[in-house]
Each structure stands twice: as C-alpha cells, then as structure tokens.
Design a protein around this motif. Structure first.
Motif, mmCIF file in Angstrom:
data_model
loop_
_atom_site.group_PDB
_atom_site.id
_atom_site.type_symbol
_atom_site.label_atom_id
_atom_site.label_comp_id
_atom_site.label_asym_id
_atom_site.label_seq_id
_atom_site.Cartn_x
_atom_site.Cartn_y
_atom_site.Cartn_z
ATOM 1 N N SER A 214 0.804 -1.225 0.000
ATOM 2 C CA SER A 214 0.000 0.000 0.000
ATOM 3 C C SER A 214 0.837 1.276 0.000
ATOM 4 C CB SER A 214 -0.938 0.012 1.212
ATOM 5 O OG SER A 214 -0.209 0.278 2.414
ATOM 6 N N VAL A 215 2.153 1.156 0.164
ATOM 7 C CA VAL A 215 3.011 2.345 0.220
ATOM 8 C C VAL A 215 3.025 3.032 -1.142
ATOM 9 C CG1 VAL A 215 5.387 3.172 0.516
ATOM 10 C CG2 VAL A 215 4.457 1.453 2.079
ATOM 11 N N THR A 216 2.753 4.333 -1.137
ATOM 12 C CA THR A 216 2.721 5.089 -2.398
ATOM 13 C C THR A 216 3.851 6.102 -2.517
ATOM 14 O OG1 THR A 216 1.193 6.706 -1.430
ATOM 15 C CG2 THR A 216 0.224 4.827 -2.604
ATOM 16 N N SER A 217 4.612 6.337 -1.459
ATOM 17 C CA SER A 217 5.754 7.244 -1.545
ATOM 18 C C SER A 217 6.860 6.605 -2.387
ATOM 19 C CB SER A 217 6.306 7.553 -0.149
ATOM 20 O OG SER A 217 5.356 8.232 0.641
ATOM 21 N N PRO A 218 7.564 7.381 -3.204
ATOM 22 C CA PRO A 218 8.694 6.826 -3.964
ATOM 23 C C PRO A 218 9.729 6.218 -3.014
ATOM 24 C CG PRO A 218 8.129 9.028 -4.744
ATOM 25 C CD PRO A 218 7.346 8.814 -3.493
ATOM 26 N N LEU A 219 10.236 5.051 -3.361
ATOM 27 C CA LEU A 219 11.159 4.320 -2.490
ATOM 28 C C LEU A 219 12.372 3.840 -3.263
ATOM 29 C CD1 LEU A 219 11.987 2.709 0.110
ATOM 30 C CD2 LEU A 219 10.544 0.848 -0.756
ATOM 31 N N VAL A 220 13.555 4.067 -2.670
ATOM 32 C CA VAL A 220 14.800 3.457 -3.143
ATOM 33 C C VAL A 220 15.322 2.575 -2.018
ATOM 34 C CG1 VAL A 220 17.205 3.840 -3.794
ATOM 35 C CG2 VAL A 220 15.411 5.301 -4.725
#
Length: 282
Positions: A214-220
């Motif tokens: 459900s995470v919608t923040s950009p992730l590296v």
C-alpha cells in the motif's frame, strides 16, 4: 544543541540547511553524528535533520528492564513535534526498519523514502518462498578488551577500511558515546522497539506484506554488493513489493554502503526527490 522530549526520552538532534526536510535515521549502535559528511552535502539543497534514537548518541537511555518506546512512534512524534511536512525519510539498518514501519503506517506521507542496508522479512522467508522461521540476532559491538569502543564487525569492506583508516577511526569514535556503551553493556530487546517487523506471527507477516503493497511514496532500497544474505533477500523483496520501488546495489560495499559510497546515496536522495516535484505538500 537542540533537544526534544519524545515519548519520555530526552532526544538529541541536529537541524541545518533550508528547503524540503530530510530526516536521517542511524543504525543500531550508531549515532546521528555518523551522518555528518552526508549532511554537509545534502544541506546545500535541503533542511536536514538527524536524531539520536534513545540508547544511542547523546540521547537518554531507556530503562534497562523496559518497557521500550516503539521506534516508529518515536519517528512519528519527531516529525510531528517539529511540524515537518512531506519529509524525505532516509534510514540505515535499524533506521531502515523504522523507516519501513513508519511508511506502512503513513503510506503516502513522505515525499520520498530511502532505505539503506535493510530489508523485510528477516525472521521468516519472503511470502511464497520456502523456509523456516529464524531469529534475527543483533550482536553486541562492544570491544571485549576495554569495553568502551563500539565496532562495526564486517559492515565495511576490508579494502575500504585499508583505504580510509582515518574515516574508519572517526566512525568508531563518534558511535562510542556513554549512552551507547551503557546500552551495549546492558542490551535491550530490538524486538520490543521494532515490533511487527521482527515478528514471525503469520498475522503480523501478512499485515506487513499488505502494508508494503500500500506504500505510495517513492522508495529506493540501497544495499551493498557484499550485504548479508538475509538482509539482501529482504531488500530485494521490499523493492519488488512496494509499487514503483527501485533496488540500488552498490558495488564493492558492505552493510554500510551508505557511508562507503556517500556520493551514490546523496545522488539517490536527490534523484528520488526530483521525481516528486509535482506532489502536493502536506
């Protein structure tokens, strides 16, 4: 030297630069001071904040017999106490655990997320893969002779240590505060402060898996090429699970790839934030 009361703990932090807030979370037995050279680079473009979680750095110690404050709640209160809007969260190792747990609870509240040297799950195989539960051990990094220095085991590659002896010595010194030495001599339970992240309960595993989805923040997710197998497996799973996430593998680097190749980390933060320019703030 700014301080905050966070859930009953006296927390030391640093705050420099201007612009979008970037919050840096250090790893187990480490300290906010370990971010200093990275802060010097990032503060040219951002407001950069780094805090010592309790039992680390210059912050206060928790009770030896507990209870321990939930570290994701600590981060939440840090952000709320300072009124930080749409922050970038960067976490190394244990700080990466906290970052992911916070992101699951606040699926789109970060402008960007960068998780270094950490993945999930650690105590069970990734969903759909065979294997048996295995406890995630955190070993004391306190030296056995004088019991005043907090080492890093094999978190740096031997070649990097040979090439950067002064930086390595500084890294050990800034970690080895009275607070951290006390916590190393009287170890606390990481499971208590990181909760569901280190749980083998199928209900917790299923809930966290759905949370990552459900995470919608950009992730590296940034790991060293020589990262520990269990963490690398978890990092690959997180990058494959969070929509749009990117896995960045740093060559010739170990668990502390974030420090060995600070340039790659800083570039990852800047490039990930640049993709969020159109995001609504707050």
């Amino acid at each position: 030297m700014p301080w905050l009361d966070l859930l009953g703990n006296d927390i030391h932090y640093t705050d420099s630069g201007r612009g979008r807030p970037v919050v840096l979370l250090h790893g187990h037995a480490s300290a906010a001071a370990c971010w200093e050279p990275i802060i010097q680079d990032l503060e040219r473009d951002f407001r950069v904040l780094a805090y010592d979680t309790y039992d680390h750095g210059w912050s206060s110690n928790s009770p030896r017999q507990g209870p321990l404050v939930d570290r994701a709640a600590e981060l939440e209160h840090f952000i709320g106490s300072l009124g930080l809007e749409d922050p970038v969260i960067v976490g190394q190792s244990m700080g990466g655990m906290t970052t992911l747990r916070w992101a699951v609870r606040h699926s789109g509240s970060a402008a960007a997320l960068v998780v270094c040297g950490m993945g999930w799950p650690l105590v069970v195989p990734p969903p759909g893969q065979a294997g048996t539960p295995e406890k995630f051990q955190v070993f004391s990094s306190l030296d056995q002779d004088e019991r005043i220095w907090l080492g890093v085991g094999n978190s740096f590659t031997e070649q990097w240590i040979e090439d950067n002896p002064k930086d390595f010595a500084r890294y050990i010194r800034v970690r080895s505060t009275a607070t951290a030495i006390e916590a190393a001599r009287y170890p606390r339970s990481l499971e208590q402060s990181q909760g569901e992240f280190l749980s083998a309960d199928p209900r917790d595993v299923d809930a966290f898996q759905r949370g990552l989805e459900s995470v919608t923040s950009p992730l590296v997710v940034l790991i060293g090429e020589e990262e520990r197998p269990r963490i690398r497996r978890g990092a690959e799973h997180v990058a494959a699970t969070v929509p749009g996430a990117r896995l960045l593998v740093v060559g010739d680097a170990g668990h502390n790839a974030y420090f060995q190749r600070q340039d790659i980390l800083v570039d990852a933060v800047r490039s990930t934030v640049s993709t969020t320019r159109g995001r609504r703030r707050g």
